[in-house]
Write a protein that holds these residues in place. Structure first.
Motif, PDB file in Angstrom:
ATOM      1  N   ASP B  81      -4.331  12.748   9.523  1.00  0.00           N
ATOM      2  CA  ASP B  81      -3.145  11.890  10.079  1.00  0.00           C
ATOM      3  C   ASP B  81      -2.609  10.780   9.621  1.00  0.00           C
ATOM      4  O   ASP B  81      -4.213   9.807   9.525  1.00  0.00           O
ATOM      5  N   ARG B  82      -1.995  10.222   9.459  1.00  0.00           N
ATOM      6  CA  ARG B  82      -1.900   8.581   8.936  1.00  0.00           C
ATOM      7  C   ARG B  82      -1.412   7.422   9.808  1.00  0.00           C
ATOM      8  O   ARG B  82      -0.541   8.224  10.891  1.00  0.00           O
ATOM      9  N   LYS B  83      -1.982   6.698  10.480  1.00  0.00           N
ATOM     10  CA  LYS B  83      -2.206   5.357  11.431  1.00  0.00           C
ATOM     11  C   LYS B  83      -1.612   4.360  10.163  1.00  0.00           C
ATOM     12  O   LYS B  83      -2.986   3.867   9.869  1.00  0.00           O
ATOM     13  N   HIS B  84      -0.253   4.341  10.900  1.00  0.00           N
ATOM     14  CA  HIS B  84      -0.040   3.031  10.023  1.00  0.00           C
ATOM     15  C   HIS B  84      -0.054   1.540  11.227  1.00  0.00           C
ATOM     16  O   HIS B  84       0.436   1.710  12.166  1.00  0.00           O
ATOM     17  N   TYR B  85      -0.405   0.029  10.321  1.00  0.00           N
ATOM     18  CA  TYR B  85      -0.460  -0.649  10.487  1.00  0.00           C
ATOM     19  C   TYR B  85      -1.184  -1.864   9.289  1.00  0.00           C
ATOM     20  O   TYR B  85      -1.319  -0.753   8.254  1.00  0.00           O
ATOM     21  N   PHE B  86      -0.468  -2.893   9.829  1.00  0.00           N
ATOM     22  CA  PHE B  86      -0.843  -4.244   8.263  1.00  0.00           C
ATOM     23  C   PHE B  86      -1.918  -4.817   8.569  1.00  0.00           C
ATOM     24  O   PHE B  86      -1.758  -5.295   9.832  1.00  0.00           O
ATOM     25  N   TYR B  87      -2.821  -4.750   7.636  1.00  0.00           N
ATOM     26  CA  TYR B  87      -4.144  -5.728   7.761  1.00  0.00           C
ATOM     27  C   TYR B  87      -4.260  -5.598   6.330  1.00  0.00           C
ATOM     28  O   TYR B  87      -4.624  -4.644   5.614  1.00  0.00           O
ATOM     29  N   PRO B  88      -4.828  -6.899   5.902  1.00  0.00           N
ATOM     30  CA  PRO B  88      -5.092  -6.724   4.584  1.00  0.00           C
ATOM     31  C   PRO B  88      -6.586  -5.842   3.795  1.00  0.00           C
ATOM     32  O   PRO B  88      -7.061  -5.480   2.724  1.00  0.00           O
ATOM     33  N   ASP B  89      -7.501  -5.724   5.459  1.00  0.00           N
ATOM     34  CA  ASP B  89      -8.608  -5.266   4.911  1.00  0.00           C
ATOM     35  C   ASP B  89      -8.302  -2.959   4.581  1.00  0.00           C
ATOM     36  O   ASP B  89      -9.012  -2.235   4.504  1.00  0.00           O
ATOM     37  N   LEU B  90      -6.540  -2.550   4.550  1.00  0.00           N
ATOM     38  CA  LEU B  90      -6.298  -1.918   4.436  1.00  0.00           C
ATOM     39  C   LEU B  90      -5.600  -1.497   3.752  1.00  0.00           C
ATOM     40  O   LEU B  90      -4.324  -1.568   3.723  1.00  0.00           O
ATOM     41  N   PRO B  91      -6.037  -1.104   2.595  1.00  0.00           N
ATOM     42  CA  PRO B  91      -5.388  -1.027   1.157  1.00  0.00           C
ATOM     43  C   PRO B  91      -4.144  -0.200   0.797  1.00  0.00           C
ATOM     44  O   PRO B  91      -3.560  -0.778   0.830  1.00  0.00           O
ATOM     45  N   LYS B  92      -3.819   0.565   1.794  1.00  0.00           N
ATOM     46  CA  LYS B  92      -3.144   1.842   1.872  1.00  0.00           C
ATOM     47  C   LYS B  92      -1.468   1.208   2.608  1.00  0.00           C
ATOM     48  O   LYS B  92      -0.284   1.890   2.840  1.00  0.00           O
ATOM     49  N   ALA B  93      -2.005   0.412   3.647  1.00  0.00           N
ATOM     50  CA  ALA B  93      -1.416  -0.404   4.617  1.00  0.00           C
ATOM     51  C   ALA B  93      -1.324   1.126   5.763  1.00  0.00           C
ATOM     52  O   ALA B  93      -0.225   0.904   6.512  1.00  0.00           O
ATOM     53  N   TYR B  94      -2.128   2.086   5.671  1.00  0.00           N
ATOM     54  CA  TYR B  94      -2.500   3.181   6.907  1.00  0.00           C
ATOM     55  C   TYR B  94      -3.591   3.815   6.374  1.00  0.00           C
ATOM     56  O   TYR B  94      -4.440   3.362   5.501  1.00  0.00           O
ATOM     57  N   GLN B  95      -4.015   4.259   7.229  1.00  0.00           N
ATOM     58  CA  GLN B  95      -5.141   4.835   7.733  1.00  0.00           C
ATOM     59  C   GLN B  95      -5.812   5.442   7.781  1.00  0.00           C
ATOM     60  O   GLN B  95      -4.928   6.290   8.826  1.00  0.00           O
TER      61      GLN B  95
END
Lengths: 97, 487
Positions: B81-95
């Motif tokens: 599943d995609r887990k969405h959050y914004f942080y610069p180290d997360l390139p897709k803006a989801y994990q």
């Protein structure tokens, strides 16, 4: 289907988008229209139907654990607005660390 | 109420980095430590548009091994599943993670405590996910981002809130690390980040059932700092309650230098990660054949091994546990015992002499020059009276340096123990003649001289005289010739 103004604000916040106060009402209307459209699905009887998570019948698609070359770092950083020593360079992101 | 009237309720969320060769969804190498920034990166792990992630089959295999080793039920129909959050180290803006169908659920870990008691700690779930990149926060306030770590495979292992003391949390972490190392999926080194741990902790009066408000603590970089953070946080929370102040549901950061926690953020509304099924990754159906295949790759696990070693070899539990902390060391022990059946003595040699040398040289057991069977033979030479325990230490030293066989060292250096009575008697008589002062001293009641005489005899024989016999014969000669009664 109605949607609260607060919910609209929260959606913008979660999406990290800014919205002008006078635009909120129009977004509210758009979102309500979308929800109403999706609501028509509720008329379908789905008793006993398994949820569909994927629309293709594929399963178990794997790769072997074998390394292949990565991109050259010039390419990786090509579109970065600012960079330093091969790092992407960004404005400060957190307070207090 | 005092601190002792409260107990802590602790749950741990551990991230274990898997040691596969490539990342979880692309062919980039995971060997990123000490590599220049952004050199182990491709379109997939950067999350560029139009790319397709494909699951690394070893990640699935390692995850299944971990599930089996922690006695989890394996989810037959699992998905990402995609887990969405914004942080610069997360390139897709989801994990890419797993939400409602994690690969494993309902497992457990047995922990042993200092007092010898055991407890079972529940494992709520295990899921597969990708790591994020690394942000460096420069002194001028800028953030620098390196994506080498992005998309490196992780297992998130979540425990039940079953631990009641910081010591139990430590035992849980140590056992988890041991198991992961046994099954070979991760080296679980907290210092280099291949094991990361967040804790959830609350306090409640002893004897009550209801959980208190929990606080999450992040940023511990060793097992010791986990224990310290938990101890600190317990005190802080109890103090708050005693002052009639509410505990806020917060995320705290541990400051290892100051030895305190501080607020990172207050959770006003629950995180909203807007999970949804990852459409780019087809689901995984785990068949009985796959389970069968992976279960054959599992080694004997530490708990079973310790139980079996204690039972089979009748050695102290302490020795068995210590050796089982290293899978190869316990294999070495068993091989040594096959060449000479004295498990207690062999385990003592391993845990004292051998480990001391290996630790000094920072060598793993597999690089040890002494073959397991040779260590067994060394103990055999002591047990059969060929050499004394003292000489054995010299022989051991040479074995450790040269890797040679104990018999050949004993032979070539003429170290065979002197056990022949008449030979020992002859040497003692000479020593008594040359040390008449000591004999006089003893006649005057100064019995300390006995030890000196023994030392002289051992020196004369270069330590080869059988110490038991030396004692016995020296006493009888002193009695017969000088009427000295030794105790």
């Amino acid at each position: 289907m109605s949607i609260e103004v607060e919910t609209v604000r929260r959606l913008f916040e979660l999406s990290k988008l800014s919205v002008a106060e006078e635009e909120i009402a129009s977004f509210q209307g758009d979102l309500e229209a979308m929800l109403d459209y999706a609501k028509s699905l509720e008329e379908v009887n789905t008793d006993g139907v398994e949820p569909t998570f994927f629309i293709t019948p594929q399963a178990n698609v794997f790769r072997e654990d074998v390394v292949s070359p990565s991109l050259p770092s010039e390419k990786v950083l090509q579109e970065a607005p600012t960079k330093i020593h091969r790092y992407f360079r960004l404005p400060k992101v957190i307070e207090n660390i | 109420m005092s601190q002792e009237e409260f107990e802590t309720v602790i749950g741990l969320e551990v991230h274990v980095q898997l040691n596969t060769k490539t990342k979880i969804f692309c062919n980039c190498s995971t060997d990123y430590s000490n590599k220049p920034a952004n050199t182990h990166v491709c379109e997939v792990c950067m999350g560029l548009p139009g790319v397709l992630p494909v699951l690394n089959q070893n990640v699935l295999q390692y995850a299944m091994k971990a599930c089996m080793a922690l006695e989890c039920d394996i989810t037959k129909e699992t998905k990402f599943d995609r887990k969405h959050y914004f942080y610069p180290d997360l390139p897709k803006a989801y994990q890419i993670s797993q939400f409602d169908k994690p690969i494993g659920e309902r497992g457990r870990i047995r922990i042993e405590l200092e007092d010898g008691s055991e407890r079972l700690i529940g494992v709520t779930r295990i899921h597969m996910e990708e790591d994020a990149g690394k942000s460096l926060h420069a002194e001028n306030g800028e953030t620098l981002v390196d994506y080498n770590r992005a998309c490196v495979p992780l297992l998130e292992i979540v425990s039940e809130p079953d631990m009641r003391t910081p010591e139990e949390a430590r035992a849980y972490l140590e056992k988890l690390k041991l198991i992961m190392r046994y099954i070979g999926v991760s080296d679980c080194d907290m210092e280099n980040g291949s094991l990361r741990c967040d804790v959830n902790v609350s306090v409640r009066p002893v004897g009550t059932e209801k959980f208190g408000t929990k606080v999450e603590i992040k940023n511990m970089n060793s097992f010791r700092s986990v224990v310290r953070a938990l101890e600190y946080e317990k005190k802080r929370q109890v103090r708050q309650i005693k002052r009639d102040q509410r505990i806020l549901q917060q995320t705290m950061l541990w400051d290892d230098v100051k030895g305190e926690t501080r607020v990172m953020r207050t959770k006003e509304n629950a995180d909203d990660y807007r999970y949804f099924p990852e459409p780019d990754l087809p689901p995984v159906h785990i068949t009985q054949d796959m389970i069968q295949e992976v279960s054959q790759l599992l080694p004997e696990l530490p708990d079973k091994k310790v139980d079996r070693i204690i039972k089979t070899y009748q050695i102290p539990a302490y020795n068995a546990r210590l050796m089982a902390e290293d899978r190869e060391l316990s294999d070495y022990f068993e091989e040594a015992v096959r060449s000479h059946n004295n498990p207690v003595s062999i385990s003592n040699w391993i845990l004292s002499e051998l480990l001391r040398e290996l630790n000094k040289d920072l060598l793993p057991i597999r690089d040890c020059k002494i073959k397991a069977s040779h260590l067994g033979k060394l103990v055999y030479l002591i047990d059969s009276g060929v050499i004394s325990g003292k000489i054995a230490k010299d022989v051991f030293e040479e074995m450790y340096k040269e890797g040679s066989e104990p018999e050949s060292i004993v032979k070539s250096r003429g170290l065979t123990q002197i056990s022949d009575d008449s030979q020992i008697q002859e040497i003692i008589l000479a020593v008594l003649t040359n040390n008449s002062q000591s004999v006089h001293d003893m006649q005057a009641g100064k019995m300390k001289a006995f030890g000196f005489l023994v030392g002289q005899i051992m020196k004369e024989t270069r330590g080869k005289a059988n110490p038991g016999k030396v004692n016995e014969i020296l006493k009888s000669l002193l009695r017969e010739k000088y009427q000295i009664e030794c105790p």
